[in-house]
Scaffold this active site. Structure first.
Site, PDB file in Angstrom:
ATOM      1  NE  ARG A  99      37.528  48.143  43.234  1.00  0.00           N
ATOM      2  CZ  ARG A  99      37.484  49.085  42.314  1.00  0.00           C
ATOM      3  NH1 ARG A  99      38.196  50.182  42.468  1.00  0.00           N
ATOM      4  NH2 ARG A  99      36.725  48.958  41.254  1.00  0.00           N
ATOM      5  CB  SER A 161      30.274  44.923  36.784  1.00  0.00           C
ATOM      6  OG  SER A 161      30.379  45.624  37.975  1.00  0.00           O
ATOM      7  CG  ASP A 215      29.804  48.342  36.768  1.00  0.00           C
ATOM      8  OD1 ASP A 215      28.697  48.218  36.228  1.00  0.00           O
ATOM      9  OD2 ASP A 215      30.889  48.214  36.155  1.00  0.00           O
TER      10      ASP A 215
HETATM   11  C1  GLC Z   1      29.485  45.058  31.008  1.00  0.00           C
HETATM   12  C2  GLC Z   1      28.457  44.432  31.938  1.00  0.00           C
HETATM   13  C3  GLC Z   1      27.676  45.502  32.656  1.00  0.00           C
HETATM   14  C4  GLC Z   1      28.622  46.467  33.323  1.00  0.00           C
HETATM   15  C5  GLC Z   1      29.601  47.039  32.313  1.00  0.00           C
HETATM   16  C6  GLC Z   1      30.613  47.985  32.934  1.00  0.00           C
HETATM   17  O1  GLC Z   1      28.824  45.744  30.001  1.00  0.00           O
HETATM   18  O2  GLC Z   1      27.567  43.624  31.209  1.00  0.00           O
HETATM   19  O3  GLC Z   1      26.821  44.900  33.613  1.00  0.00           O
HETATM   20  O4  GLC Z   1      27.883  47.514  33.901  1.00  0.00           O
HETATM   21  O5  GLC Z   1      30.318  45.966  31.716  1.00  0.00           O
HETATM   22  O6  GLC Z   1      31.424  47.339  33.846  1.00  0.00           O
END
Ligand code: GLC
Length: 477
Positions: A99, A161, A215
């Protein structure tokens, strides 16, 4: 008997293993099915052991000792204080959708927003990292032009993320890819620099990448915008992870905290919990086989027990084993059921809806779509396996949340949550409520949906970063 932070072990034992299988017509079959999937059922002892290991791993992680938990300082120095004004861009990469958005803030309140979704093709998610970042820059440029955002400087927050090591708000070095991404040639590099370079190469937009965040951090910041008691950001989506307000003196790399900060947002990266073998005592053959077909085998142990990317496949593996043992569908599978990833977590959610409603309709429709011949007992078994996998996932998440609630020692804590599993699984929220209250009975808690926290949180963090930039500029005048 009350042990560990007042947990009522007897009460926990009565529910942790989930419900029993409704007796089938044949008693022996009931017993055999129960035996095959027994590993998915955790008793109170196992739960308390997970809890203890999580506490130890958190402590080791924060002290930079060998641990499967990173406990990364996010370098987000403060939350919103109502003085943020202007227009801020945000990117959100990591889950199912990519996004790009623009948020307008007036005195810290969101007054306008525009969001565009872009599809990240498989060949971009797996392959050359520079190509992926070029694509992100292309989407940003497309967005800026289509929204007519002009040529003035546009501050941007980047939700990336994946696990990163951070040394400042705009330095996040990728530790490893997770979920469905794998572009090995950029591992170890700073995601902000990669994006800045890709934007500079194009030279057609004036975007200033101010901050990179996870995230969970975005979700916590968005949660704190909605509720001042927010202290945990939780993602239950494709992957899973959490961050929390750690006591500042306990956070690692905290030498930048010179303004009397009490708390720091720490990204636990709990998806990797158990990668060092510390959770092997709960691992089943189904977990092993899900891991084998995942994009990066041997990593992200905990995430593979709970993430939406994996829950359906875990159930499918258990069903295929039951068929192989002649305990399900009269021992006959179908090409569809034998297909890796064909059984999705959204199917688990639909079947769990049947479990809640005491119905069979969704389950039958799904089994029909898999071209299977089934009877009423088969339906019961499939529903039960979905329930056990969901129950284990919710129990594991709650166990770790309970540790955080106890560690923060707040009179009341709001847990901001985002992600498809939380939003779409019909039972997850209730299970989290039930198990966290059993596992942290002394702590008041509230779950709050922080919708699009991962994306909007990035815009809010860009606003915080911009405020700090202006403050620093003014103080150096
Ligand atoms: C994976 C990533 C982490 C993120 C999670 C949720 O575990 O390593 O950084 O917060 O996915 O998206």
């Amino acid at each position: 008997m009350k042990l560990q932070s007042d947990v009522d072990v007897v009460a926990l034992n009565a529910v942790a293993r989930g419900p029993n299988l409704t007796p089938l017509h044949n008693k022996q079959r009931t017993r055999k099915v129960e035996e095959v999937v027994d590993g998915l059922r955790l008793d109170a002892d196992a739960v308390l052991r997970v809890r203890g290991v999580f506490e130890q791993e958190m402590e080791a992680g924060r002290l930079d000792q060998p641990s499967s938990l990173q406990m990364e300082n996010t370098f987000i120095p403060e939350l919103l204080d109502g003085t943020e004004n202007g227009s801020f861009m945000a990117l959100d990469l990591g889950g199912t959708n990519f996004r790009v958005m623009n948020l307008v803030l007036k005195d810290g309140r969101l007054v306008d927003e525009n969001i565009a979704f872009y599809h990240v093709d498989d060949h971009l998610r797996i392959g050359c990292g520079y190509r992926l970042f070029d694509f992100l820059a292309e989407c940003i440029a497309d967005f800026v032009h289509k929204q007519g955002l002009g040529s003035g400087r546009l501050p941007l927050g980047f939700t990336f993320s994946f696990p990163m090591t951070q040394s400042s708000l705009d330095d996040g070095k990728l530790v490893t890819w997770t979920k469905s991404f794998n572009c090995p040639n950029v591992v170890g590099m700073n995601a902000v620099q990669l994006l800045r370079d890709a934007l500079a190469k194009r030279g057609d937009v004036n975007v200033d990448v101010m901050a990179v965040l996870n995230d969970t951090a975005g979700t916590l910041v968005k949660g704190s915008y909605l509720d001042r008691d927010c202290a945990i950001g939780l993602i239950l989506g494709t992957g899973s992870n959490a961050c929390f307000l750690e006591h500042a003196h306990l956070a690692k790399n905290n030498s930048h905290l010179t303004h009397g900060e009490k708390d720091v947002i720490v990204d636990i990266e709990w998806g990797a919990f158990g990668d060092n073998g510390s959770l092997d005592f709960i691992r089943t053959e189904f977990d092993d086989s899900v891991d084998e077909v995942s994009v990066i085998p041997g990593s992200f142990t905990f995430e593979k027990y709970i993430g939406g990317k994996y829950l359906g496949e875990l159930v499918r593996r258990a069903l295929v084993r039951l068929v192989g043992d002649g305990l399900l569908f009269s021992g006959t599978s179908s090409a569809e059921l034998n297909t890796t990833w064909a059984f999705t977590t959204s199917m688990v959610s639909h079947i769990e809806q049947d479990n809640l409603d005491g119905l069979h309709r969704n389950t039958r429709e799904i089994l029909d779509s898999f071209n299977l011949n089934f009877d009423a007992d088969d339906v019961l078994i499939v529903q039960w396996v979905c329930q056990l996998a969901s129950n284990r996932a919710a129990l594991l998440v709650s166990t770790c949340l309970a540790v955080l609630l106890d560690r923060m020692e707040r009179p009341t804590a709001t847990i901001a949550v985002d992600g498809s599993v939380y939003q779409k699984h019909p039972r997850f929220k209730a299970l989290l409520e039930k198990y966290t209250s059993m596992l942290a009975p002394k702590r008041k808690r509230k779950f709050l949906l922080a919708e699009d926290g991962s994306g909007k949180g990035a815009g809010l963090v860009a606003a915080i970063a911009e405020k700090l930039r202006l403050r620093n500029n003014n103080s150096s005048l």
